[in-house]
Design an enzyme around this catalytic site. Sequence first.
Site, short mmCIF file in Angstrom:
data_model
loop_
_atom_site.label_atom_id
_atom_site.label_comp_id
_atom_site.label_asym_id
_atom_site.label_seq_id
_atom_site.Cartn_x
_atom_site.Cartn_y
_atom_site.Cartn_z
N VAL A 174 0.81 -1.22 0.00
CA VAL A 174 0.00 0.00 0.00
C VAL A 174 0.84 1.28 0.00
O VAL A 174 1.82 1.39 0.75
CB VAL A 174 -0.94 0.00 1.24
CG1 VAL A 174 -1.64 1.33 1.39
CG2 VAL A 174 -1.95 -1.13 1.13
N CYS A 175 0.44 2.24 -0.86
CA CYS A 175 1.04 3.57 -0.81
C CYS A 175 -0.05 4.61 -0.92
O CYS A 175 -1.24 4.27 -0.92
CB CYS A 175 2.08 3.75 -1.90
SG CYS A 175 1.40 4.02 -3.54
N GLY A 176 0.29 5.87 -1.00
CA GLY A 176 -0.69 6.94 -0.99
C GLY A 176 -1.55 7.00 -2.24
O GLY A 176 -2.73 7.27 -2.18
#
Lengths: 146, 89
Positions: free
Chosen positions: B6-8
Amino acid sequence: MKFIAKDLIKLNVDVADAVEAIKVAGQLLVRSGATDDSYVNAMVQSYEENGPYIVLAPGIALPHARPEDGVKEAAVSLVQLKEPITFGHTTNDPVRLVLALASSSSEEHLQLLQRLSGLMGDQDKVRQIIQATTPEDLQTLLEGLR
Amino acid sequence: MKILAVCGLGQGTSLILRMNVENVVKELELEADVEHTDVSSASGMPADYIITSAELAESLTGHEGTVVIVNNYFDTNEIKAALSEALHS
């Protein structure tokens, strides 16, 4: 695809803060024709909204935005900062290198990320890039990755 | 087993993380399905493990899966150590 080509490199850059550093790296993308002006603002906005997680490794920030924010071609630019800059990351601050990523949705994007990942995973090489003083030094370090 | 990287934005960063997690999964000889996504979509996606940074982990505290924090997305040794520890706890 443009992976840290000569016109995408700027060394010994003096900036006041994280936003300015992102803008300098973004302008390199714009000047090389990889993105529109709007992409630079999108990267800054993403940093402001999502915070400093883009400091993906100690000393390395990787600002980026979405392909639809104005990307024409997948590319990565590199800015070496004169003075370390605080981005607000709990463990990876301060930042020495800013690599702006123009993400595209193509297969090229994957290749670009693989190269980038290979380069950033090599800690000796990262240290040498931080210390490089001329674009030619940097070109030599990046040979074989392009 | 399902793992989310997960990232932004769900674009560049999480894809890098996913590639490195996939390498680690292979090394550890795990049977795992690795996907990447952005932090807001991740909240609604089922997963056994979520790999992300400390900065983004705060937004995922309500998730049923185990959140695994990685500081250096490019360091497969760190990812391997963090994931192994989560698997054995």
